[in-house]
Design a protein around this motif. Structure first.
Motif, PDB file in Angstrom:
ATOM      1  N   LYS A  90      46.625  87.243  65.387  1.00 51.31           N
ATOM      2  CA  LYS A  90      48.040  86.902  65.519  1.00 51.31           C
ATOM      3  C   LYS A  90      48.419  86.864  66.998  1.00 51.31           C
ATOM      4  O   LYS A  90      48.864  87.851  67.581  1.00 51.31           O
ATOM      5  N   THR A  91      48.253  85.695  67.608  1.00 54.68           N
ATOM      6  CA  THR A  91      48.535  85.544  69.036  1.00 54.68           C
ATOM      7  C   THR A  91      49.794  84.739  69.290  1.00 54.68           C
ATOM      8  O   THR A  91      50.162  84.507  70.437  1.00 54.68           O
ATOM      9  N   GLY A  92      50.461  84.295  68.247  1.00 60.14           N
ATOM     10  CA  GLY A  92      51.680  83.517  68.420  1.00 60.14           C
ATOM     11  C   GLY A  92      51.889  82.576  67.254  1.00 60.14           C
ATOM     12  O   GLY A  92      51.021  82.403  66.399  1.00 60.14           O
ATOM     13  N   LEU A  93      53.057  81.974  67.223  1.00 60.13           N
ATOM     14  CA  LEU A  93      53.416  81.027  66.169  1.00 60.13           C
ATOM     15  C   LEU A  93      53.403  79.618  66.749  1.00 60.13           C
ATOM     16  O   LEU A  93      54.070  79.335  67.745  1.00 60.13           O
ATOM     17  N   ASP A  94      52.619  78.741  66.142  1.00 60.73           N
ATOM     18  CA  ASP A  94      52.553  77.339  66.548  1.00 60.73           C
ATOM     19  C   ASP A  94      53.254  76.486  65.501  1.00 60.73           C
ATOM     20  O   ASP A  94      52.792  76.412  64.359  1.00 60.73           O
ATOM     21  N   LEU A  95      54.338  75.854  65.885  1.00 58.99           N
ATOM     22  CA  LEU A  95      55.068  74.992  64.959  1.00 58.99           C
ATOM     23  C   LEU A  95      55.095  73.560  65.481  1.00 58.99           C
ATOM     24  O   LEU A  95      55.431  73.318  66.640  1.00 58.99           O
ATOM     25  N   ILE A  96      54.705  72.632  64.611  1.00 57.08           N
ATOM     26  CA  ILE A  96      54.865  71.212  64.887  1.00 57.08           C
ATOM     27  C   ILE A  96      56.032  70.766  64.018  1.00 57.08           C
ATOM     28  O   ILE A  96      55.926  70.746  62.788  1.00 57.08           O
ATOM     29  N   TYR A 327      39.215  74.747  65.857  1.00 58.40           N
ATOM     30  CA  TYR A 327      39.250  73.340  66.267  1.00 58.40           C
ATOM     31  C   TYR A 327      40.671  72.886  66.586  1.00 58.40           C
ATOM     32  O   TYR A 327      40.893  72.163  67.550  1.00 58.40           O
ATOM     33  N   CYS A 328      41.641  73.305  65.763  1.00 64.68           N
ATOM     34  CA  CYS A 328      43.021  72.839  65.936  1.00 64.68           C
ATOM     35  C   CYS A 328      43.950  73.780  65.176  1.00 64.68           C
ATOM     36  O   CYS A 328      43.523  74.816  64.667  1.00 64.68           O
ATOM     37  N   GLY A 329      45.213  73.394  65.056  1.00 62.71           N
ATOM     38  CA  GLY A 329      46.156  74.228  64.326  1.00 62.71           C
ATOM     39  C   GLY A 329      45.880  74.315  62.842  1.00 62.71           C
ATOM     40  O   GLY A 329      46.271  75.283  62.192  1.00 62.71           O
ATOM     41  N   TYR A 332      44.140  77.473  62.139  1.00 64.65           N
ATOM     42  CA  TYR A 332      44.751  78.688  62.691  1.00 64.65           C
ATOM     43  C   TYR A 332      45.837  79.138  61.717  1.00 64.65           C
ATOM     44  O   TYR A 332      46.707  78.355  61.335  1.00 64.65           O
ATOM     45  N   LEU A 333      45.787  80.387  61.279  1.00 68.43           N
ATOM     46  CA  LEU A 333      46.639  80.871  60.197  1.00 68.43           C
ATOM     47  C   LEU A 333      48.123  80.709  60.483  1.00 68.43           C
ATOM     48  O   LEU A 333      48.917  80.398  59.599  1.00 68.43           O
ATOM     49  N   TYR A 334      48.518  80.906  61.738  1.00 68.80           N
ATOM     50  CA  TYR A 334      49.941  80.926  62.080  1.00 68.80           C
ATOM     51  C   TYR A 334      50.383  79.601  62.718  1.00 68.80           C
ATOM     52  O   TYR A 334      51.131  79.577  63.691  1.00 68.80           O
ATOM     53  N   SER A 335      49.903  78.505  62.166  1.00 65.19           N
ATOM     54  CA  SER A 335      50.277  77.177  62.636  1.00 65.19           C
ATOM     55  C   SER A 335      50.730  76.343  61.446  1.00 65.19           C
ATOM     56  O   SER A 335      50.042  76.285  60.423  1.00 65.19           O
ATOM     57  N   TYR A 336      51.899  75.696  61.593  1.00 65.28           N
ATOM     58  CA  TYR A 336      52.444  74.902  60.497  1.00 65.28           C
ATOM     59  C   TYR A 336      53.059  73.612  61.037  1.00 65.28           C
ATOM     60  O   TYR A 336      53.638  73.594  62.117  1.00 65.28           O
ATOM     61  N   TYR A 345      52.875  71.866  56.112  1.00 56.94           N
ATOM     62  CA  TYR A 345      51.487  71.414  55.992  1.00 56.94           C
ATOM     63  C   TYR A 345      50.634  72.141  57.029  1.00 56.94           C
ATOM     64  O   TYR A 345      51.143  72.666  58.019  1.00 56.94           O
ATOM     65  N   LYS A 346      49.329  72.144  56.793  1.00 53.46           N
ATOM     66  CA  LYS A 346      48.409  72.691  57.790  1.00 53.46           C
ATOM     67  C   LYS A 346      47.931  71.617  58.747  1.00 53.46           C
ATOM     68  O   LYS A 346      47.590  71.912  59.896  1.00 53.46           O
ATOM     69  N   CYS A 347      47.862  70.378  58.289  1.00 52.64           N
ATOM     70  CA  CYS A 347      47.319  69.291  59.120  1.00 52.64           C
ATOM     71  C   CYS A 347      48.303  68.144  59.152  1.00 52.64           C
ATOM     72  O   CYS A 347      48.842  67.749  58.115  1.00 52.64           O
ATOM     73  N   TRP A 348      48.547  67.580  60.334  1.00 53.56           N
ATOM     74  CA  TRP A 348      49.548  66.519  60.402  1.00 53.56           C
ATOM     75  C   TRP A 348      49.037  65.199  59.833  1.00 53.56           C
ATOM     76  O   TRP A 348      49.808  64.265  59.613  1.00 53.56           O
ATOM     77  N   ASN A 349      47.742  65.096  59.545  1.00 57.58           N
ATOM     78  CA  ASN A 349      47.258  63.924  58.806  1.00 57.58           C
ATOM     79  C   ASN A 349      47.806  63.902  57.378  1.00 57.58           C
ATOM     80  O   ASN A 349      47.797  62.860  56.721  1.00 57.58           O
ATOM     81  N   GLU A 350      48.262  65.056  56.901  1.00 53.61           N
ATOM     82  CA  GLU A 350      48.728  65.152  55.519  1.00 53.61           C
ATOM     83  C   GLU A 350      50.254  65.173  55.397  1.00 53.61           C
ATOM     84  O   GLU A 350      50.790  65.255  54.292  1.00 53.61           O
ATOM     85  N   VAL A 351      50.940  65.096  56.536  1.00 60.16           N
ATOM     86  CA  VAL A 351      52.402  65.129  56.520  1.00 60.16           C
ATOM     87  C   VAL A 351      52.941  63.981  55.672  1.00 60.16           C
ATOM     88  O   VAL A 351      52.498  62.834  55.784  1.00 60.16           O
TER      89      VAL A 351
END
Length: 435
Positions: A90-96, A327-329, A332-336, A345-351
Motif C-alpha cells: 500500500k504505497t498510494g492510491l492511483d486513480l484514472i 507492469y501497470c495499474g 496494482y491492488l490500489y489502482s482503479y 475497472y482495473k484496465c482502461w482497455n476494458e473501460v
C-alpha cells in the motif's frame, strides 16, 4: 586471484554484448550497464568456472552492479517477492478518472466506445470520499484525468481537483496529477487552470506529419479543420508554463515511414526531448478493424531502435530499460479506472464494457470490500503472474518486462513478450555509444 575467497556466481539476469571490441554487460535486475575490462573479465571467467574469488573492491563493485551474486542467492525468488510486494504494497492510491467519455475527435484506431454524459456530482463526491479514506491513512494520491476528452468536462476536473488538493494538504500527503488529452482545448486559460490544480504532466498524441495527423485525428463535426498546428501550439504553451509534455507518436505502418521527418520537425519546435513512440494494436471490439495497419510487436521494437538511433544522431538522449515492479495499474491492488457513471475497472482497455467492471463507486458503501472480496474481473488481473510461466521464469529480461501487458497476456493465454526481447542488445550498444 587467490585460491581462498568467496563463492559467487554470475547473475542469471546478465546480458553480454560485444561492441566495437568492448565487452558490454547489462543486468536487467539492476539495469546497470558497464564495459568490462580485462581484470573484470578474468573475475567473471573464474566465477563461471566455479572458482572462489577474493572479495576485492572490483568484485564488490561487480556485486553492487548485480553482475555477481552470492552463491546462496536465488534471484528468481527475490524477483518474485519484489513483484508481489509491488502488487499488494500500500504505497498510494492511483486513480484514472474519466469525467466524460465524450470526445471531439474521431480517430480510426480508438479502442473506446464513445458515450455521452458528464460525471455527476454524486459520483464525484464518492471519488473524493475514496481519496479522503486513503489520505487519512497517510497514502499518496495520484490522479490521471482521462476520457474521452477530459477537457470537455473542465468544470468537473476543477471542482474535484480543488477538493482533492485540500484533502491532501489537510492530511499532509503528497498529491500528484496528470492529464491525457488530445490537446485541442488546451488554450492558455486552460493551461493556467491545470497548473493551478497541480497537473504536472500532459500526455498528448501526434499522429505523423501534419497532413497524416490531420487525416487521422479529425474533429467529430467533420469540419475538416486541421488539428496538428493547434495541438502543437498548445503543447508549447503548456511547456512554457512548466507542465511537462509527453508527446506520444502512435506508430503504425504509415507513420513508421514518417518518423525521421516528424522528429526533425518536433526538434525545430523545441519538443524533441518530449517524444515517445506509442504502440497501436487492434485489441478491443472498437478498434479491431484497424489491426491490419498495426505493426507486430517485433516490428515495433525494431522501429523503436531506429527512432532511438535518430535521437542519438540529433544529440538527444536515447531511452533506457526501466525496472517493472508490476507492469501497470491493472496489476496494482490500489489502482482503479473510473468512468463517468461510476463503474470501476482495473484496465482502461476494458473501460465502458460493463461486464468487465469490478464494481460501481456510486453503490460502494465500504471500499475495503473491493479489496477483501474482489470479484473475478479484479482477481483475473491480481492473480496474473509471469512467474506462473516457464518461459518467463527462465528469461533474463524478466525484471524489465514483468511478463508484458497482463491484458494482452490473458487474451493470448500466456505472457506476450515486451519489446526488450527483440532489441535489448541494440539498446546496450546505444547506451555505450551515448556515454
Amino acid at each position: 586471484m587467490l585460491s581462498k575467497g568467496v563463492h559467487m556466481k554470475e547473475s542469471k539476469y546478465n546480458v553480454c554484448v560485444e561492441h566495437n571490441g568492448r565487452h558490454l554487460m547489462f543486468n536487467s535486475r539492476t539495469t546497470a550497464t558497464a564495459a568490462l575490462d580485462k581484470p573484470a573479465m578474468a573475475i567473471l571467467d573464474a566465477v563461471r568456472q566455479g572458482a572462489e574469488v577474493e572479495e576485492t573492491d572490483l568484485v564488490k563493485a561487480m556485486k553492487k552492479a548485480g553482475f555477481l551474486v552470492d552463491d546462496c542467492i536465488n534471484e528468481l525468488q527475490q524477483l518474485e517477492v519484489r513483484y508481489n510486494l509491488g502488487k499488494y504494497e500500500k504505497t498510494g492510491l492511483d486513480l484514472i478518472v474519466a469525467p466524460t467519455m465524450t470526445c471531439n475527435f474521431t480517430c480510426p484506431y480508438c479502442y473506446e466506445d464513445p458515450k455521452s454524459g458528464i460525471m455527476s456530482e454524486e459520483i464525484q463526491d464518492k471519488i473524493i470520499s475514496l481519496v479522503e479514506a486513503f489520505a487519512k491513512n497517510n497514502q499518496k494520491i495520484r490522479i490521471t484525468w482521462f476520457g474521452g476528452e477530459p477537457l470537455l468536462a473542465k468544470d468537473v476536473i476543477y471542482r474535484m481537483s480543488e477538493r482533492l488538493i485540500e484533502i491532501c494538504e489537510e492530511n499532509k500527503v503528497e498529491y500528484e496529477a496528470n492529464i491525457i488529452t488530445n490537446g485541442y482545448f488546451m488554450d492558455e486559460a486552460t493551461v493556467l487552470k491545470l497548473k493551478e490544480y497541480r497537473v504536472s504532466e500532459v500526455q498528448i498524441t501526434i499522429d505523423g506529419l501534419p497532413e497524416t495527423h490531420n487525416q487521422k485525428r479529425r474533429l467529430k463535426n467533420n469540419s475538416g479543420e486541421p488539428t496538428f498546428d493547434r495541438i502543437v501550439e498548445n503543447v508549447i504553451l503548456a511547456k512554457k508554463h512548466v507542465i511537462v509534455p509527453a508527446i506520444r507518436i502512435n506508430t503504425d505502418k504509415q507513420i513508421q515511414s514518417e518518423l525521421k521527418q516528424l522528429v526533425e520537425l518536433m526538434i525545430e519546435k523545441g519538443l524533441g526531448e518530449d517524444l515517445y513512440l506509442g504502440y497501436l494494436e487492434g485489441n478491443t471490439d472498437s478498434c479491431k478493424g484497424y489491426a491490419a495497419n498495426c505493426l507486430s510487436h517485433e516490428e515495433f521494437a525494431k522501429t523503436y531502435v531506429d527512432y532511438e538511433k535518430l535521437l542519438l544522431s540529433k544529440n538527444l538522449k536515447p531511452g533506457y530499460p526501466l525496472l517493472h515492479h508490476t507492469y501497470c495499474g491493472a496489476d496494482y491492488l490500489y489502482s482503479y479506472v473510473i468512468e463517468p457513471n461510476g463503474n470501476m475497472y482495473k484496465c482502461w482497455n476494458e473501460v465502458g464494457i460493463e461486464k468487465n467492471s469490478i464494481g460501481n463507486i456510486g453503490t460502494c458503501e465500504n471500499y475495503e470490500q473491493l479489496i477483501k472480496n474482489p470479484i473475478q474481473n479484479c482477481t483475473k488481473f491480481m492473480t496474473w503472474s509471469p512467474f506462473s510461466f516457464e518461459k518467463c521464469r527462465e528469461c533474463s529480461y524478466l525484471p524489465i518486462c514483468a511478463g508484458g501487458c497482463p491484458y494482452n497476456g490473458q487474451r493470448a493465454g500466456e505472457p506476450v513478450c515486451d519489446r526488450w526481447k527483440y532489441v535489448l542488445e541494440d539498446y546496450i550498444k546505444l547506451t555505450c555509444d551515448a556515454s
